[in-house]
Write a protein that holds these residues in place. Structure first.
Motif, PDB file in Angstrom:
ATOM      1  N   THR A  34      36.701  66.927  -7.848  1.00  0.00           N
ATOM      2  CA  THR A  34      36.935  68.097  -8.690  1.00  0.00           C
ATOM      3  C   THR A  34      36.289  69.307  -8.027  1.00  0.00           C
ATOM      4  OG1 THR A  34      36.962  66.775 -10.706  1.00  0.00           O
ATOM      5  CG2 THR A  34      36.556  69.117 -10.963  1.00  0.00           C
ATOM      6  N   CYS A  35      37.048  70.422  -7.913  1.00  0.00           N
ATOM      7  CA  CYS A  35      36.499  71.624  -7.290  1.00  0.00           C
ATOM      8  C   CYS A  35      36.314  72.760  -8.299  1.00  0.00           C
ATOM      9  CB  CYS A  35      37.366  72.088  -6.139  1.00  0.00           C
ATOM     10  SG  CYS A  35      39.074  72.463  -6.612  1.00  0.00           S
ATOM     11  N   ILE A  36      37.115  72.773  -9.369  1.00  0.00           N
ATOM     12  CA  ILE A  36      36.987  73.784 -10.422  1.00  0.00           C
ATOM     13  C   ILE A  36      37.074  73.077 -11.767  1.00  0.00           C
ATOM     14  CG2 ILE A  36      37.886  75.925 -11.420  1.00  0.00           C
ATOM     15  CD1 ILE A  36      39.355  76.435  -8.793  1.00  0.00           C
ATOM     16  N   LYS A  37      36.166  73.437 -12.659  1.00  0.00           N
ATOM     17  CA  LYS A  37      36.193  72.866 -14.001  1.00  0.00           C
ATOM     18  C   LYS A  37      35.809  73.953 -14.993  1.00  0.00           C
ATOM     19  CE  LYS A  37      34.887  68.640 -16.440  1.00  0.00           C
ATOM     20  NZ  LYS A  37      34.129  67.371 -16.333  1.00  0.00           N
ATOM     21  N   ALA A  38      36.532  74.009 -16.114  1.00  0.00           N
ATOM     22  CA  ALA A  38      36.270  75.048 -17.110  1.00  0.00           C
ATOM     23  C   ALA A  38      36.479  74.494 -18.506  1.00  0.00           C
ATOM     24  CB  ALA A  38      37.182  76.248 -16.893  1.00  0.00           C
ATOM     25  N   ASP A  39      35.513  74.756 -19.379  1.00  0.00           N
ATOM     26  CA  ASP A  39      35.636  74.506 -20.819  1.00  0.00           C
ATOM     27  C   ASP A  39      35.518  75.874 -21.487  1.00  0.00           C
ATOM     28  OD1 ASP A  39      35.753  71.745 -20.411  1.00  0.00           O
ATOM     29  OD2 ASP A  39      33.577  71.558 -20.489  1.00  0.00           O
ATOM     30  N   VAL A 143      25.887  79.779  -6.634  1.00  0.00           N
ATOM     31  CA  VAL A 143      26.537  78.567  -6.156  1.00  0.00           C
ATOM     32  C   VAL A 143      25.747  77.344  -6.624  1.00  0.00           C
ATOM     33  CG1 VAL A 143      27.082  77.248  -4.068  1.00  0.00           C
ATOM     34  CG2 VAL A 143      27.637  79.676  -4.188  1.00  0.00           C
ATOM     35  N   ASN A 144      26.465  76.298  -6.986  1.00  0.00           N
ATOM     36  CA  ASN A 144      25.892  75.041  -7.491  1.00  0.00           C
ATOM     37  C   ASN A 144      25.251  75.202  -8.867  1.00  0.00           C
ATOM     38  OD1 ASN A 144      26.698  73.769  -5.125  1.00  0.00           O
ATOM     39  ND2 ASN A 144      24.730  74.046  -4.123  1.00  0.00           N
ATOM     40  N   GLU A 170      32.613  76.189 -13.561  1.00  0.00           N
ATOM     41  CA  GLU A 170      32.024  76.128 -12.225  1.00  0.00           C
ATOM     42  C   GLU A 170      33.139  75.992 -11.202  1.00  0.00           C
ATOM     43  OE1 GLU A 170      28.630  73.722  -9.592  1.00  0.00           O
ATOM     44  OE2 GLU A 170      29.122  73.065 -11.629  1.00  0.00           O
ATOM     45  N   ALA A 171      33.014  76.727 -10.097  1.00  0.00           N
ATOM     46  CA  ALA A 171      33.909  76.601  -8.947  1.00  0.00           C
ATOM     47  C   ALA A 171      33.088  76.165  -7.739  1.00  0.00           C
ATOM     48  CB  ALA A 171      34.625  77.912  -8.674  1.00  0.00           C
ATOM     49  N   TYR A 172      33.788  75.735  -6.681  1.00  0.00           N
ATOM     50  CA  TYR A 172      33.123  75.237  -5.473  1.00  0.00           C
ATOM     51  C   TYR A 172      32.143  74.114  -5.827  1.00  0.00           C
ATOM     52  CZ  TYR A 172      34.976  79.659  -3.687  1.00  0.00           C
ATOM     53  OH  TYR A 172      35.796  80.709  -3.357  1.00  0.00           O
ATOM     54  N   MET A 173      32.600  73.199  -6.659  1.00  0.00           N
ATOM     55  CA  MET A 173      31.706  72.161  -7.186  1.00  0.00           C
ATOM     56  C   MET A 173      31.378  71.118  -6.118  1.00  0.00           C
ATOM     57  SD  MET A 173      33.583  71.615 -10.880  1.00  0.00           S
ATOM     58  CE  MET A 173      32.511  70.230 -11.310  1.00  0.00           C
ATOM     59  N   PRO A 174      30.090  70.718  -5.998  1.00  0.00           N
ATOM     60  CA  PRO A 174      29.728  69.651  -5.062  1.00  0.00           C
ATOM     61  C   PRO A 174      30.001  68.258  -5.633  1.00  0.00           C
ATOM     62  CG  PRO A 174      27.768  70.510  -6.131  1.00  0.00           C
ATOM     63  CD  PRO A 174      28.919  71.351  -6.628  1.00  0.00           C
ATOM     64  N   ASP A 177      31.114  66.750 -11.982  1.00  0.00           N
ATOM     65  CA  ASP A 177      30.620  67.207 -13.276  1.00  0.00           C
ATOM     66  C   ASP A 177      30.002  68.592 -13.142  1.00  0.00           C
ATOM     67  OD1 ASP A 177      31.313  64.818 -14.634  1.00  0.00           O
ATOM     68  OD2 ASP A 177      29.504  63.849 -13.841  1.00  0.00           O
ATOM     69  N   LEU A 178      30.068  69.354 -14.246  1.00  0.00           N
ATOM     70  CA  LEU A 178      29.428  70.670 -14.256  1.00  0.00           C
ATOM     71  C   LEU A 178      27.938  70.528 -13.986  1.00  0.00           C
ATOM     72  CD1 LEU A 178      31.173  72.283 -17.365  1.00  0.00           C
ATOM     73  CD2 LEU A 178      31.567  72.858 -14.966  1.00  0.00           C
ATOM     74  N   SER A 179      27.401  71.461 -13.210  1.00  0.00           N
ATOM     75  CA  SER A 179      25.976  71.419 -12.878  1.00  0.00           C
ATOM     76  C   SER A 179      25.132  71.610 -14.137  1.00  0.00           C
ATOM     77  CB  SER A 179      25.649  72.521 -11.872  1.00  0.00           C
ATOM     78  OG  SER A 179      24.258  72.652 -11.694  1.00  0.00           O
ATOM     79  N   PRO A 180      24.046  70.859 -14.289  1.00  0.00           N
ATOM     80  CA  PRO A 180      23.152  71.077 -15.428  1.00  0.00           C
ATOM     81  C   PRO A 180      22.386  72.396 -15.328  1.00  0.00           C
ATOM     82  CG  PRO A 180      22.231  69.447 -13.926  1.00  0.00           C
ATOM     83  CD  PRO A 180      23.613  69.738 -13.438  1.00  0.00           C
TER      84      PRO A 180
END
Length: 412
Positions: A34-39, A143-144, A170-174, A177-180
């Protein structure tokens, strides 16, 4: 009875298109990653024409919204990452992302709506599919980290408006899951207040931090194919205020940027130039300068800050109007200036000298000075002129008095 059935049919059709008004989850994947995730929740205010006049459609992003896999991408190969969400009968919302290595942002927001959708645009006198774009979105994060903004954020897209709420993205995800770790928007930071005290006892105010003093002046440049295209010399001091979740209190910090620990980068274009200052992995400060080709005037139009303090802090403004000067000249202000960026962030500048356009021979052009510098130069001139006038008045009075004293004697 016929009216009731007709009304029920309209309401049913409406909810069939929109679904329930709640947050939707959107995800762009490449293979198993996953590289982009949005809620997020989003609503749209879209004006349109009818035969009887102008109307405005109020639309909410339905929970039936899906990601357009054909248009969405993780980027690479010269392409920017894109999240394209589709809903209803030919409507879509697109977000493109960019990064400078320290922070990422929404570079463009694209809204497409289909006026032939009679459920959303009743009596529209057009059946066109309209596409509008905004490049001033104001969504950015380190980032991150996850960009979080629970407060309503409205983006003007030509004559339409898009309002986001309850956003975590979050974009450019490592990872998947979304970073905490979160970069909280300025609206959430200023609206968040500490819980009320449970005691009425009087307590001493906590000691205030020692002011950091005047910041050291740094020398920053942007290189374009081997030649310098942006020059900047300035001392910078950050004034931030935020509610610390980890300390459960509001914190106000005054931080000096250390030139010896700061790297500069950026880009130069015909009408837009950026300077990005990165201090280790703690602070990323971006300046955006805009040129008006009609007047040959430029100004500082945007400042963005990403900082890892006791909590991640983010703030910015893309509609500023500071440091105005003329193409072919630099801008100088030795006096201390305070540039108000957002309610929770202002920037103090010291001994500032910048030139973001038309740099020749890697040197500053003739400077246009700020009003404060001109006023400071004017004061000693006025004082000097006043003193000279006073001396002249005293001298004239002395000469007149001396002449009168000689006139009192008679020759024998």
């Amino acid at each position: 009875m016929t009216v009731s059935r007709g009304l029920f049919a309209v309401v049913a059709a409406w909810f069939a298109v929109l679904g329930c008004i709640e947050a939707v989850s959107l995800e762009v994947r490449q293979g198993n990653s996953t590289c982009i995730k949005a809620d997020l929740s989003a609503s749209f205010s879209i004006p349109y024409n009818t035969s009887s006049g102008r109307r405005t459609a109020q639309i909410s992003l339905p929970n039936s919204t899906t990601v357009d896999a054909g248009s969405s991408t993780c980027g690479g190969g010269g392409l920017s990452p894109w999240l394209v969400a589709v809903f209803g009968s030919g409507h879509s919302l697109g977000l493109s992302f960019s990064t400078n290595g320290s922070l990422y942002s929404v570079a463009n927001l694209t809204l497409q709506y289909n006026l032939s959708d009679a459920a959303l645009f009743p009596d529209a006198n057009s059946s066109d599919v309209v596409t509008v774009v905004s490049a001033s979105v104001g969504i950015r994060a380190a980032v991150n980290t996850t960009y979080r903004c629970m407060s309503p954020t409205t983006v003007a897209v030509e004559d339409a408006n898009v309002t986001f709420t309850d956003m975590r993205m979050e974009a450019y995800m490592p990872g998947n899951d979304l970073s905490p770790t979160e970069s909280v928007c300025a609206a959430d930071q200023t609206s968040t207040t500490a819980p009320p005290s449970t005691t009425t006892a009087t307590t001493a105010a906590p000691p205030q931090p020692t002011p950091p003093g005047t910041p050291e002046r740094g020398n920053y440049t942007v290189d374009n194919n081997g030649s310098l295209c942006l020059l900047a010399q300035m001392g910078l001091q950050l004034n931030v205020s935020y509610f610390s979740q980890s300390q459960n209190k509001t914190i106000q910090e005054l931080l000096n940027l250390n030139p010896s620990l700061t790297n500069s980068s950026g880009s130069c274009e015909a009408s837009r130039a950026t300077l990005v200052l990165t201090q280790e992995r703690m602070i990323a400060l971006t300046f955006t300068f805009t040129m008006n080709s009609n007047t040959s005037k430029y100004h500082l139009s945007g400042i963005d800050l990403q900082a890892n303090l006791s909590d991640p802090f983010t703030a910015g403004n893309d509609s500023l109007n500071y440091l105005q000067s003329t193409l072919g000249r630099s801008y100088m202000c030795n006096a201390e200036q305070t540039l108000q960026v957002a309610p929770a962030f202002s920037l103090n500048t010291f001994r500032l000298h910048v030139q973001p356009f038309d740099v020749k021979t890697n040197q500053f052009a003739t400077a246009e000075e700020c009003q404060m510098d001109r006023d400071q130069m004017l004061i000693p001139i006025i004082v000097g002129a006043a003193l000279a006038g006073l001396v002249l008045i005293v001298l004239i009075a002395y000469l007149i008095g001396r002449k009168r004293s000689h006139a009192g004697y008679q020759t024998i």
